[in-house]
Enzyme design. Structure first.
Site, PDB file in Angstrom:
ATOM      1  N   CYS A 113      -7.651 -12.207  -0.689  1.00  0.00           N
ATOM      2  CA  CYS A 113      -8.139 -11.281  -1.736  1.00  0.00           C
ATOM      3  C   CYS A 113      -8.259 -11.948  -3.101  1.00  0.00           C
ATOM      4  O   CYS A 113      -8.960 -11.447  -3.975  1.00  0.00           O
ATOM      5  CB  CYS A 113      -7.231 -10.061  -1.818  1.00  0.00           C
ATOM      6  SG  CYS A 113      -7.257  -9.102  -0.301  1.00  0.00           S
ATOM      7  N   HIS A 247      -9.013  -6.659  -8.835  1.00  0.00           N
ATOM      8  CA  HIS A 247      -9.186  -6.589  -7.385  1.00  0.00           C
ATOM      9  C   HIS A 247      -8.837  -5.168  -6.966  1.00  0.00           C
ATOM     10  O   HIS A 247      -7.836  -4.605  -7.418  1.00  0.00           O
ATOM     11  CB  HIS A 247      -8.267  -7.602  -6.708  1.00  0.00           C
ATOM     12  CG  HIS A 247      -8.150  -7.401  -5.232  1.00  0.00           C
ATOM     13  ND1 HIS A 247      -9.267  -7.263  -4.428  1.00  0.00           N
ATOM     14  CD2 HIS A 247      -7.076  -7.287  -4.415  1.00  0.00           C
ATOM     15  CE1 HIS A 247      -8.871  -7.085  -3.179  1.00  0.00           C
ATOM     16  NE2 HIS A 247      -7.552  -7.086  -3.145  1.00  0.00           N
ATOM     17  N   ASN A 277     -10.913  -1.732  -0.066  1.00  0.00           N
ATOM     18  CA  ASN A 277     -10.533  -3.100  -0.435  1.00  0.00           C
ATOM     19  C   ASN A 277     -11.469  -4.059   0.305  1.00  0.00           C
ATOM     20  O   ASN A 277     -11.401  -4.180   1.527  1.00  0.00           O
ATOM     21  CB  ASN A 277      -9.068  -3.312  -0.032  1.00  0.00           C
ATOM     22  CG  ASN A 277      -8.564  -4.715  -0.359  1.00  0.00           C
ATOM     23  OD1 ASN A 277      -9.349  -5.612  -0.670  1.00  0.00           O
ATOM     24  ND2 ASN A 277      -7.267  -4.908  -0.261  1.00  0.00           N
TER      25      ASN A 277
HETATM   26  O1  UT7 Z   1      -5.615  -6.849  -1.096  1.00  0.00           O
HETATM   27  C1  UT7 Z   1      -4.444  -7.516  -0.769  1.00  0.00           C
HETATM   28  C2  UT7 Z   1      -3.314  -6.889  -1.402  1.00  0.00           C
HETATM   29  N1  UT7 Z   1      -2.951  -5.687  -0.681  1.00  0.00           N
HETATM   30  C3  UT7 Z   1      -2.331  -4.741  -1.345  1.00  0.00           C
HETATM   31  O2  UT7 Z   1      -2.169  -4.861  -2.529  1.00  0.00           O
HETATM   32  C4  UT7 Z   1      -1.794  -3.561  -0.576  1.00  0.00           C
HETATM   33  C5  UT7 Z   1      -0.462  -3.185  -1.144  1.00  0.00           C
HETATM   34  N2  UT7 Z   1       0.177  -2.074  -0.471  1.00  0.00           N
HETATM   35  C6  UT7 Z   1      -0.286  -0.794  -0.550  1.00  0.00           C
HETATM   36  O3  UT7 Z   1      -1.322  -0.541  -1.127  1.00  0.00           O
HETATM   37  C7  UT7 Z   1       0.564   0.295   0.036  1.00  0.00           C
HETATM   38  O4  UT7 Z   1       1.827  -0.220   0.406  1.00  0.00           O
HETATM   39  C8  UT7 Z   1      -0.083   1.011   1.254  1.00  0.00           C
HETATM   40  C9  UT7 Z   1      -1.249   1.844   0.786  1.00  0.00           C
HETATM   41  C10 UT7 Z   1      -0.546  -0.020   2.273  1.00  0.00           C
HETATM   42  C11 UT7 Z   1       0.906   1.955   1.929  1.00  0.00           C
HETATM   43  O5  UT7 Z   1       1.402   2.904   0.984  1.00  0.00           O
HETATM   44  P1  UT7 Z   1       2.969   3.194   0.894  1.00  0.00           P
HETATM   45  O6  UT7 Z   1       3.144   4.229  -0.137  1.00  0.00           O
HETATM   46  O7  UT7 Z   1       3.660   1.869   0.698  1.00  0.00           O
HETATM   47  O8  UT7 Z   1       3.265   3.834   2.302  1.00  0.00           O
HETATM   48  P2  UT7 Z   1       4.266   3.343   3.460  1.00  0.00           P
HETATM   49  O9  UT7 Z   1       3.751   2.108   4.113  1.00  0.00           O
HETATM   50  O10 UT7 Z   1       5.666   3.334   2.938  1.00  0.00           O
HETATM   51  O11 UT7 Z   1       4.140   4.557   4.468  1.00  0.00           O
HETATM   52  C12 UT7 Z   1       4.601   5.884   4.140  1.00  0.00           C
HETATM   53  C13 UT7 Z   1       4.425   6.769   5.355  1.00  0.00           C
HETATM   54  C14 UT7 Z   1       5.005   6.196   6.636  1.00  0.00           C
HETATM   55  O12 UT7 Z   1       5.550   7.268   7.367  1.00  0.00           O
HETATM   56  P3  UT7 Z   1       7.135   7.520   7.392  1.00  0.00           P
HETATM   57  O13 UT7 Z   1       7.725   6.259   7.926  1.00  0.00           O
HETATM   58  O14 UT7 Z   1       7.505   7.781   5.969  1.00  0.00           O
HETATM   59  O15 UT7 Z   1       7.263   8.711   8.285  1.00  0.00           O
HETATM   60  C15 UT7 Z   1       3.803   5.657   7.354  1.00  0.00           C
HETATM   61  O16 UT7 Z   1       3.963   5.656   8.763  1.00  0.00           O
HETATM   62  O17 UT7 Z   1       3.034   6.975   5.610  1.00  0.00           O
HETATM   63  C16 UT7 Z   1       2.739   6.662   6.965  1.00  0.00           C
HETATM   64  N3  UT7 Z   1       1.395   6.096   7.031  1.00  0.00           N
HETATM   65  C17 UT7 Z   1       0.273   6.845   7.165  1.00  0.00           C
HETATM   66  N4  UT7 Z   1       0.122   8.174   7.277  1.00  0.00           N
HETATM   67  C18 UT7 Z   1      -1.148   8.634   7.368  1.00  0.00           C
HETATM   68  C19 UT7 Z   1       1.018   4.781   6.944  1.00  0.00           C
HETATM   69  N5  UT7 Z   1      -0.322   4.677   7.009  1.00  0.00           N
HETATM   70  C20 UT7 Z   1      -0.793   5.943   7.151  1.00  0.00           C
HETATM   71  C21 UT7 Z   1      -2.078   6.486   7.263  1.00  0.00           C
HETATM   72  N6  UT7 Z   1      -2.207   7.820   7.362  1.00  0.00           N
HETATM   73  N7  UT7 Z   1      -3.188   5.718   7.247  1.00  0.00           N
END
Ligand code: UT7
Length: 320
Positions: A113, A247, A277
Site C-alpha cells: 500500500c 492512502h 482500499n
Molecule cells: O492498506 C494497508 C493497511 N491496512 C489497514 O490500514 C487496515 C487496518 N485495519 C483496519 O482497518 C481494521 O482493523 C479493520 C477494518 C480491518 C477491522 O476493524 P476492527 O474494528 O479492528 O474490527 P475487528 O477485526 O476487531 O473485528 C470486530 C468484530 C469481530 O467479531 P467479534 O470477534 O467481536 O465477535 C469480527 O469477527 O467484527 C467481526 N468482523 C466482521 N463482521 C461483519 C470482521 N469482519 C467483519 C465483516 N462483517 N466484514
C-alpha cells in the site's frame, strides 16, 4: 535547484461496481458493519480482460492527456503494484510497450500500500540526479485477484483501480514540485499483512492475510510521525497544507492522523467510500478525483502518506 514537477494526473477504474450489499451476498457481513468500521460503501472490481497492465495504461494515457504531453517524452516509468500481470517481466515494461515507448527505463516497485509514495520518491531521486527528464509514476492494482473471497475480515476492504502522475525535471520550477519525501520500513512485521504464497515458496500466487487490529495500531502512530518528518524537512507548518491525500485504508485511521496534525476535515480528500482500499493505486486515484472536481489546483500544497505490508510507510509533500 532541480524539482520534480507534477504536470498531469490521471486514473482508471474497472467498470464493475460492487456495493456492500453485493458483498453481503458473498460473505456474512452487512453494509452497516463495513461503513461503521471502515467508511467503505462500494469498490470497483476488475472483470475478465481488465488487468493491472490495462488499468495502468489507461491511467497513464489520462495523465499524459492532462499534462498535454506525448508518451514519447517519457523516459522513466515506475509502476507500483503488488498484483503484477506476471511474476516477471515487470508490468511497467508492458506498459512501456503499450504506450509505444522504446527508450528510457521502466520497472516495478513493490511496497504494497505504500508503493505509490515509494515510487514517487524513487522517481524524484532519478529526476533530480539527471537520470531521466520525464517520468510516469503509476499505482495500479487488481487486489480482487489475491483476496480470499471466503474471509470477511479482508475481502470487504479492497478494490481495483489505477492512478498515474506525469512528472518532469524542472530547474526553474519556482516553488512547485516535490518538496520533501520520507520512507520507512520495519520487516519485523512481515507476518501482520502478507500473501500466503509466492514463486519461491509455494509456486502459487497466494491470498492476502491481515491482522487488521495490529496494522491499525501501527498505522496511526507511523503515519502521524512520517507526516511530521516531511513537514519538518520542508519547514512547512501543517496549517499551510491545502489538501491531505492519504492512502485510503480506513476512514478512522486517516481522520485520526489528520486530527493529530491539526489538519481540518474539509482538507481531507476521501475516496475510500467509493473505491475501497486500492493499495498502491489509492493516492493517485484520490488525487485525480480532487483535481478533476476542481478542489486541488495549481499552486496548492498537498501532503500524501501511506502505510502497508512490510511494514512500509512514507509521506510526500508536493506543490502542484
Ligand atoms: O492498506 C494497508 C493497511 N491496512 C489497514 O490500514 C487496515 C487496518 N485495519 C483496519 O482497518 C481494521 O482493523 C479493520 C477494518 C480491518 C477491522 O476493524 P476492527 O474494528 O479492528 O474490527 P475487528 O477485526 O476487531 O473485528 C470486530 C468484530 C469481530 O467479531 P467479534 O470477534 O467481536 O465477535 C469480527 O469477527 O467484527 C467481526 N468482523 C466482521 N463482521 C461483519 C470482521 N469482519 C467483519 C465483516 N462483517 N466484514
Amino acid at each position: 535547484m532541480v524539482r520534480s514537477v507534477i504536470q498531469g494526473v490521471g486514473s482508471a477504474l474497472p467498470k464493475r461496481v460492487m456495493t456492500n450489499d453485493d458483498m453481503s451476498k458473498v460473505v456474512d457481513t452487512s453494509h452497516e458493519w463495513i461503513v461503521e468500521r471502515t467508511g467503505i460503501h462500494a469498490r470497483h472490481i476488475a472483470s475478465e480482460g481488465e488487468t493491472t497492465r490495462s488499468l495502468a495504461v489507461a491511467a497513464a494515457k489520462d495523465a499524459l492527456a492532462a499534462a498535454h504531453m506525448d508518451a514519447s517524452a517519457i523516459d522513466l516509468i515506475i509502476l507500483a503494484t503488488s498484483t503484477p500481470d506476471q511474476t516477471f517481466p515487470a508490468t511497467a515494461t508492458s506498459v512501456q510497450a503499450d504506450l509505444g515507448i522504446r527508450h528510457g527505463m521502466a520497472f516495478d516497485v513493490q511496497a504494497v500500500c505504500s508503493g505509490f509514495v515509494y515510487a514517487l520518491t524513487t522517481a524524484d531521486a532519478l529526476l533530480k540526479a539527471g537520470q531521466a527528464k520525464a517520468a510516469l509514476v503509476i499505482g495500479s492494482e487488481t487486489f480482487s485477484r489475491i483476496l480470499d473471497w471466503s474471509d470477511r475480515t479482508t475481502c470487504v476492504l479492497f478494490g481495483d483501480g489505477a492512478g498515474a502522475f506525469v512528472l518532469t525535471a524542472e530547474s526553474d520550477g519556482a516553488n512547485r514540485g516535490i518538496l520533501a519525501c520520507k520512507l520507512h520500513s520495519d520487516g519485523r512485521y512481515n507476518d501482520k499483512l502478507y500473501v500466503d504464497g509466492g514463486p519461491s515458496t509455494t509456486q502459487t500466487v497466494g491470498h492476502l492475510r491481515m491482522e487488521g487490529k495490529e496494522v491499525f495500531k501501527h498505522a496511526v502512530v507511523n503515519i502521524a510521525s512520517v507526516m511530521q518528518e516531511v513537514l519538518e524537512d520542508a519547514k512547512v507548518p501543517a496549517s499551510q497544507i491545502d489538501w491531505f491525500v492519504p492512502h485510503q485504508a480506513n476512514r478512522r485511521i486517516l481522520e485520526g492522523t489528520a486530527r493529530k496534525l491539526g489538519i481540518s476535515e474539509d482538507r481531507i480528500v476521501l475516496t475510500l467510500d467509493r473505491h475501497g482500499n486500492t493499495s498502491a493505486a489509492s493516492i493517485p486515484l484520490a488525487f485525480d478525483v480532487a483535481v478533476k472536481d476542481g478542489r486541488i489546483k495549481t499552486g496548492d500544497l498537498v501532503l500524501m502518506e501511506a502505510m502497508g505490508g512490510g511494514f512500509t510507510w512514507g509521506a510526500v509533500l508536493a506543490r502542484l
